[in-house]
Design a protein around this motif. Structure first.
Motif, short mmCIF file in Angstrom:
data_model
loop_
_atom_site.label_atom_id
_atom_site.label_comp_id
_atom_site.label_asym_id
_atom_site.label_seq_id
_atom_site.Cartn_x
_atom_site.Cartn_y
_atom_site.Cartn_z
N SER A 54 3.98 6.33 -12.12
CA SER A 54 3.42 5.76 -10.71
C SER A 54 2.12 5.19 -10.87
N TYR A 55 1.39 4.79 -9.93
CA TYR A 55 0.21 3.90 -9.84
C TYR A 55 -0.41 4.30 -8.92
N GLY A 56 -1.55 4.80 -8.93
CA GLY A 56 -2.47 5.43 -7.73
C GLY A 56 -1.54 6.37 -6.89
N ILE A 58 1.41 6.24 -6.22
CA ILE A 58 2.62 5.53 -5.61
C ILE A 58 3.71 5.45 -6.90
N GLN A 87 1.55 -0.30 0.05
CA GLN A 87 0.79 1.02 -0.38
C GLN A 87 -0.13 0.73 -1.45
N ILE A 88 0.48 -0.02 -2.39
CA ILE A 88 -0.05 -0.68 -3.83
C ILE A 88 -1.19 -1.61 -3.43
N TYR A 91 -4.24 0.23 -2.04
CA TYR A 91 -4.80 0.86 -3.11
C TYR A 91 -5.71 0.12 -4.02
N GLN A 94 -8.70 -0.78 -1.88
CA GLN A 94 -9.52 0.39 -1.66
C GLN A 94 -10.51 0.52 -3.05
N ARG A 95 -10.00 0.43 -4.09
CA ARG A 95 -10.36 0.62 -5.66
C ARG A 95 -11.28 -0.45 -6.08
#
Length: 156
Positions: A54-56, A58, A87-88, A91, A94-95
């Motif tokens: 998963s990543y973040g 997700i 979603q990615i 993320y 946001q990051r």
């Protein structure tokens, strides 16, 4: 017809100088949480020993850690699906920094490419809307260029 690629680059904020708890240049071979998926004379590829990738938070299809000459230099992530892509992308924005939005950008059938470039780290995301396949490369800006030097050595 226009450009089949939609490309955007922004400065990367909060440069992680690595990935999660791994700093660029670290030795991956001694980590008990990683296992070798492909070994070569200069380039080695690892994946997490346990758990679904998963990543973040997700779920993704695959997450690989690559080292060149025993130094951690790149993470590659593959995922599938438009919802997962959104979603990615959210993320990453946001990051690491918000992308400039262009009207009509999310048209289907386009290949989208996004880059966040920091002092130590560069993140490249490519998404093929027609196949709903996404690829993320998180690179050490100083070590990743060595992959190009070693490609001929480790070509299969």
């Amino acid at each position: 017809m226009g450009n089949p690629f939609l490309a955007h680059a922004v400065p990367l904020v909060n440069d992680p100088n690595g990935f999660q708890n791994l700093t660029w240049g670290a030795t991956l071979a001694t980590r008990p949480d990683l296992e070798v998926t492909r070994a070569g004379p200069h380039v080695n590829e690892f994946q997490l020993r346990n758990g679904a990738p998963s990543y973040g938070g997700i779920p993704v299809e695959s997450l690989r850690f690559l080292s060149v000459d025993d130094q951690f230099a790149r993470v590659t992530i593959r995922y599938q699906g438009d919802d997962r892509h959104k979603q990615i992308l959210a993320y990453l924005e946001q990051r690491f920094g918000t992308l400039e939005r262009v009207p009509g950008q999310m048209m289907r059938g386009l290949n989208q490419q996004y880059t966040w470039r920091g002092t130590d780290t560069e993140i490249n995301l490519t998404y093929h809307a027609n196949t709903e396949r996404g690829f993320i490369f998180i690179d050490s800006r100083t070590l990743a260029p060595r992959f190009n030097d070693r490609i001929t050595d480790s070509a299969e």
